[in-house]
Scaffold this motif. Structure first.
Motif, PDB file in Angstrom:
ATOM      1  N   ALA A  76       0.797  -1.300   0.044  1.00 38.67           N
ATOM      2  CA  ALA A  76       0.025   0.123   0.082  1.00 38.67           C
ATOM      3  C   ALA A  76       0.807   1.235   0.021  1.00 38.67           C
ATOM      4  N   ASN A  77       1.797   1.164   0.875  1.00 38.41           N
ATOM      5  CA  ASN A  77       2.832   2.432   0.854  1.00 38.41           C
ATOM      6  C   ASN A  77       3.404   2.786  -0.475  1.00 38.41           C
ATOM      7  N   VAL A  78       4.116   1.676  -0.840  1.00 37.34           N
ATOM      8  CA  VAL A  78       5.064   1.805  -2.032  1.00 37.34           C
ATOM      9  C   VAL A  78       4.208   2.274  -3.371  1.00 37.34           C
ATOM     10  N   ALA A  79       3.045   1.486  -3.462  1.00 39.28           N
ATOM     11  CA  ALA A  79       2.231   1.501  -4.645  1.00 39.28           C
ATOM     12  C   ALA A  79       1.686   3.002  -4.569  1.00 39.28           C
ATOM     13  N   ILE A  80       1.165   3.558  -3.353  1.00 41.25           N
ATOM     14  CA  ILE A  80       0.535   5.244  -3.342  1.00 41.25           C
ATOM     15  C   ILE A  80       1.680   6.130  -3.641  1.00 41.25           C
ATOM     16  N   SER A  81       2.871   5.695  -3.219  1.00 38.71           N
ATOM     17  CA  SER A  81       3.724   6.580  -3.040  1.00 38.71           C
ATOM     18  C   SER A  81       4.393   6.714  -4.902  1.00 38.71           C
ATOM     19  N   GLY A  82       4.473   5.530  -5.461  1.00 39.27           N
ATOM     20  CA  GLY A  82       4.824   5.673  -7.126  1.00 39.27           C
ATOM     21  C   GLY A  82       3.699   6.244  -7.728  1.00 39.27           C
ATOM     22  N   PHE A  83       2.646   6.120  -7.676  1.00 38.86           N
ATOM     23  CA  PHE A  83       1.521   6.587  -8.261  1.00 38.86           C
ATOM     24  C   PHE A  83       1.539   8.376  -8.043  1.00 38.86           C
ATOM     25  N   VAL A  84       1.866   8.738  -6.603  1.00 41.46           N
ATOM     26  CA  VAL A  84       1.973  10.073  -6.484  1.00 41.46           C
ATOM     27  C   VAL A  84       3.129  10.732  -7.056  1.00 41.46           C
ATOM     28  N   GLY A  85       4.346   9.974  -6.996  1.00 40.39           N
ATOM     29  CA  GLY A  85       5.414  10.533  -7.872  1.00 40.39           C
ATOM     30  C   GLY A  85       5.300  10.854  -9.245  1.00 40.39           C
ATOM     31  N   LEU A 104       0.000  17.663  -1.830  1.00 43.11           N
ATOM     32  CA  LEU A 104      -0.605  17.902  -0.284  1.00 43.11           C
ATOM     33  C   LEU A 104      -1.261  16.832   0.286  1.00 43.11           C
ATOM     34  N   ILE A 105      -1.983  15.970  -0.595  1.00 38.78           N
ATOM     35  CA  ILE A 105      -2.758  15.086  -0.049  1.00 38.78           C
ATOM     36  C   ILE A 105      -2.151  13.911   0.371  1.00 38.78           C
ATOM     37  N   PHE A 106      -0.883  13.674  -0.598  1.00 36.93           N
ATOM     38  CA  PHE A 106       0.055  12.587  -0.212  1.00 36.93           C
ATOM     39  C   PHE A 106       0.777  12.887   1.047  1.00 36.93           C
ATOM     40  N   LEU A 107       1.262  14.028   1.208  1.00 35.38           N
ATOM     41  CA  LEU A 107       1.959  14.330   2.485  1.00 35.38           C
ATOM     42  C   LEU A 107       1.170  14.009   3.749  1.00 35.38           C
ATOM     43  N   CYS A 108      -0.146  14.624   3.736  1.00 42.18           N
ATOM     44  CA  CYS A 108      -1.050  14.131   4.741  1.00 42.18           C
ATOM     45  C   CYS A 108      -1.294  12.675   5.079  1.00 42.18           C
ATOM     46  N   SER A 109      -1.605  12.157   3.607  1.00 44.67           N
ATOM     47  CA  SER A 109      -2.061  10.598   3.758  1.00 44.67           C
ATOM     48  C   SER A 109      -0.851   9.866   4.146  1.00 44.67           C
ATOM     49  N   THR A 110       0.336  10.082   3.780  1.00 43.20           N
ATOM     50  CA  THR A 110       1.517   9.276   4.142  1.00 43.20           C
ATOM     51  C   THR A 110       1.932   9.253   5.733  1.00 43.20           C
ATOM     52  N   VAL A 111       1.476  10.601   6.116  1.00 41.33           N
ATOM     53  CA  VAL A 111       2.093  10.789   7.702  1.00 41.33           C
ATOM     54  C   VAL A 111       0.891   9.872   8.347  1.00 41.33           C
ATOM     55  N   LEU A 112      -0.544   9.917   7.932  1.00 38.09           N
ATOM     56  CA  LEU A 112      -1.472   9.254   8.391  1.00 38.09           C
ATOM     57  C   LEU A 112      -1.269   7.771   8.278  1.00 38.09           C
ATOM     58  N   LEU A 113      -0.915   7.408   7.060  1.00 37.19           N
ATOM     59  CA  LEU A 113      -0.948   5.916   6.821  1.00 37.19           C
ATOM     60  C   LEU A 113      -0.057   5.281   7.906  1.00 37.19           C
ATOM     61  N   ASN A 114       1.192   5.913   7.994  1.00 35.35           N
ATOM     62  CA  ASN A 114       2.269   5.209   8.599  1.00 35.35           C
ATOM     63  C   ASN A 114       2.080   5.171  10.202  1.00 35.35           C
ATOM     64  N   MET A 138      10.324   5.365   9.637  1.00 32.79           N
ATOM     65  CA  MET A 138      11.089   4.717   8.178  1.00 32.79           C
ATOM     66  C   MET A 138      10.032   4.425   7.056  1.00 32.79           C
ATOM     67  N   GLY A 139       8.612   4.036   7.462  1.00 30.65           N
ATOM     68  CA  GLY A 139       7.615   4.282   6.563  1.00 30.65           C
ATOM     69  C   GLY A 139       7.605   5.501   5.731  1.00 30.65           C
ATOM     70  N   VAL A 140       7.629   6.512   6.255  1.00 33.96           N
ATOM     71  CA  VAL A 140       7.474   7.827   5.910  1.00 33.96           C
ATOM     72  C   VAL A 140       8.758   8.009   4.872  1.00 33.96           C
ATOM     73  N   MET A 141       9.941   7.997   5.337  1.00 39.57           N
ATOM     74  CA  MET A 141      11.097   8.177   4.629  1.00 39.57           C
ATOM     75  C   MET A 141      11.096   7.248   3.312  1.00 39.57           C
ATOM     76  N   ILE A 142      10.720   6.001   3.315  1.00 38.52           N
ATOM     77  CA  ILE A 142      10.557   5.246   2.242  1.00 38.52           C
ATOM     78  C   ILE A 142       9.950   5.562   1.336  1.00 38.52           C
ATOM     79  N   SER A 143       8.548   6.143   1.759  1.00 32.75           N
ATOM     80  CA  SER A 143       7.414   6.676   0.907  1.00 32.75           C
ATOM     81  C   SER A 143       7.870   7.778   0.128  1.00 32.75           C
ATOM     82  N   LEU A 144       8.601   8.878   0.775  1.00 29.72           N
ATOM     83  CA  LEU A 144       9.168   9.869   0.450  1.00 29.72           C
ATOM     84  C   LEU A 144      10.192   9.806  -0.751  1.00 29.72           C
ATOM     85  N   TYR A 145      11.190   8.745  -0.505  1.00 34.75           N
ATOM     86  CA  TYR A 145      12.205   8.436  -1.533  1.00 34.75           C
ATOM     87  C   TYR A 145      11.473   7.937  -2.630  1.00 34.75           C
ATOM     88  N   THR A 146      10.576   6.975  -2.779  1.00 32.07           N
ATOM     89  CA  THR A 146       9.923   6.404  -3.631  1.00 32.07           C
ATOM     90  C   THR A 146       9.003   7.530  -4.400  1.00 32.07           C
TER      91      THR A 146
END
Length: 488
Positions: A200-209, A231-241, A286-294
């Motif tokens: 869920a984390n990587v797939a959403i991050s790739g789509f947003v990127g 903006l939605i991603f930044l909020c959602s990735t923090v909330l998700l992790n 760690m989840g937020v960092m991986i999401s941002l890097y992706t």
């Protein structure tokens, strides 16, 4: 059948005998034995034949003369056949010259036809490049893009998949490690939860990127959409992790997946968002960092302006197809050109050798004539010798001891000589035909080479197409060919 095969068939000389051949051999011993001259002379002499008063030639003498006349006629026929063969070669020069001329016209026409057909096929490929370049230019103008397509981003796309997989593996490993301590199923159960959350984390991050590039679009609504996604991603990735961290806390407290889910929902309803375990905090960070890097890696793997990469790749693909087809057509024409040239050179050499040999044979006709005259002398002398052998043997064995009157008459073959004929005209014809054939061959080779050079210089190179080449710069093919002065 190629021109060389046609020429070879015309140059075939069945029964042609070189001038070095010899005239029929005159073996007097063999003739004497075959005609039984001595035995007949003794037999007829013992019977006193021919009669001493006989004035007409004896039958045996006439037989000797007839045999020698037959040999002389064989030599004459050989001589005439030799001259006929030499003359036929020279006379055939006109046909050979015409055959090469016809072959030259046909070869030039075939080669020009091949070049024209290939040009028509290449025109479609070139128009594909022109259309792609026009569309790229209009796309740049419409979207006010003044920079080239970032081709290096296209290459990084191939590494993007590897990066995504690596990020997925890393997050699965991290989640599995932290969930293994709280999962009733241990490491296996932790890996199950980890895989779900990581996907869920990587797939959403790739789509947003990929989608975040729309912030660079000229359209206000698409630009707004791009920033909104970020903006939605930044909020959602923090909330998700954070939610993943809260679920780990709940699983650590309850020790059961179903109870952990209920505990997780309860905390959210009560707005208890503080993580209880330091491991859950680390997991969320760690989840937020991986999401941002992706996200950043995906964003950097494509051209920043949406749609620009697809348009540019269309141009690159069209250019590559054009270059490949141009190479193939030039290689095909080069092979045909070399085949034509080799065949014409071989035909010219074969014809020249053929006519030169004929001219040399005619030049040596004096030698042949001398040989014939010497042969005639030999026939005359050996005829007289054989007749004399018969007469001497006959006289030696005669019972009456008389010498017949017919023996006193000289008997033999009348001497004959052949005058050397004038071959200068035929030799001149041979030289003229040799020069004519060479001229025809050289002109045909030059014409074919010109057509080939015109073809390879007619189409623009890939570098020229990239350098703002204009369609109007392509000249008329018909005018190009007419300018060569090639006649077909």
């Amino acid at each position: 059948m190629g021109i060389l095969s046609s020429i070879k068939s015309m140059m075939s000389d069945e029964g042609f005998t070189p001038s070095a051949s010899t005239f029929p051999e005159i073996d007097t011993n063999s003739i004497e034995r075959s005609l039984k001259i001595r035995s007949k002379a003794k037999e007829r002499g013992a019977e006193n034949k021919p009669n001493a008063e006989q004035e007409a030639s004896d039958a045996v003498e006439l037989e000797i003369v007839e045999r020698m006349r037959f040999l002389r006629n064989q030599g004459t026929e050989f001589y005439e056949n030799m001259l006929s063969a030499y003359k036929a070669r020279i006379n055939r020069a006109e046909s050979i010259s015409q055959e090469i001329k016809t072959g030259a016209l046909s070869a030039r026409g075939d080669f020009l036809s091949s070049a024209t057909n290939n040009r028509a096929e290449m025109a479609y490929s070139l128009m594909g490049v022109v259309d792609a370049l026009k569309y790229l230019k209009s796309f740049r103008q419409e979207h006010k893009i003044n920079r080239p397509y970032l081709e290096e981003t296209r290459k990084s796309i191939y590494t993007l998949a590897i990066v995504v997989v690596v990020m997925l593996i890393i997050e699965v490993a991290i989640n599995a490690f932290f969930f293994a301590e709280t999962s009733p199923q241990g490491l296996l159960g932790g890996a199950f939860f980890a895989l779900i959350f990581a996907l869920a984390n990587v797939a959403i991050s790739g789509f947003v990127g990929w989608f975040s590039r729309f912030k660079n679009h000229r359209s206000f609504f698409l630009k707004l959409l791009g920033f909104s996604v970020i903006l939605i991603f930044l909020c959602s990735t923090v909330l998700l992790n954070m939610g993943i961290g809260l679920y780990r806390d709940a699983l650590e407290v309850t020790g059961d997946a179903d109870l952990a889910s209920a505990e997780w929902f309860s905390r959210i309803e009560n707005q208890e968002f503080m993580l209880q375990s330091i491991k859950s905090v680390i997991l969320a960070i760690m989840g937020v960092m991986i999401s941002l890097y992706t996200v950043t890696k995906t964003y950097g793997s494509f051209d920043p302006y949406p749609g620009y990469g697809a348009v540019a790749r269309r141009v690159e693909n069209a250019l590559q197809a054009y270059a490949d087809e141009l190479y193939e057509t030039i290689s095909d024409l080069e092979e045909k050109r070399d085949t034509f040239i080799d065949e014409f050179k071989a035909s010219c050499d074969a014809s020249g050798t053929f006519l030169s040999e004929a001219a040399d044979a005619l030049s040596g006709q004096a030698t042949l004539t001398n040989k014939l005259n010497a042969f005639y002398e030999e026939v005359t002398g050996k005829t007289a010798m054989l007749v004399q052998i018969y007469r001497d043997t006959n006289v030696e064995t005669r019972a009456d001891g008389k010498i017949p009157k017919c023996f006193q008459v000289k008997l033999g073959i009348k001497k004959q000589t052949i005058e050397k004929m004038d071959t200068s005209k035929l030799e001149r014809i041979a030289d003229e035909r040799c020069n004519e054939i060479k001229t025809i061959s050289d002109r045909a080779i030059n014409d074919i080479s010109q057509i080939y050079e015109a073809y390879i210089s007619y189409f623009p190179s890939v570098e020229a197409l990239r350098s703002d080449w204009k369609e109007a710069e392509l000249p008329s093919w018909e005018k190009t060919v007419d300018g060569l002065g090639v006649q077909v």
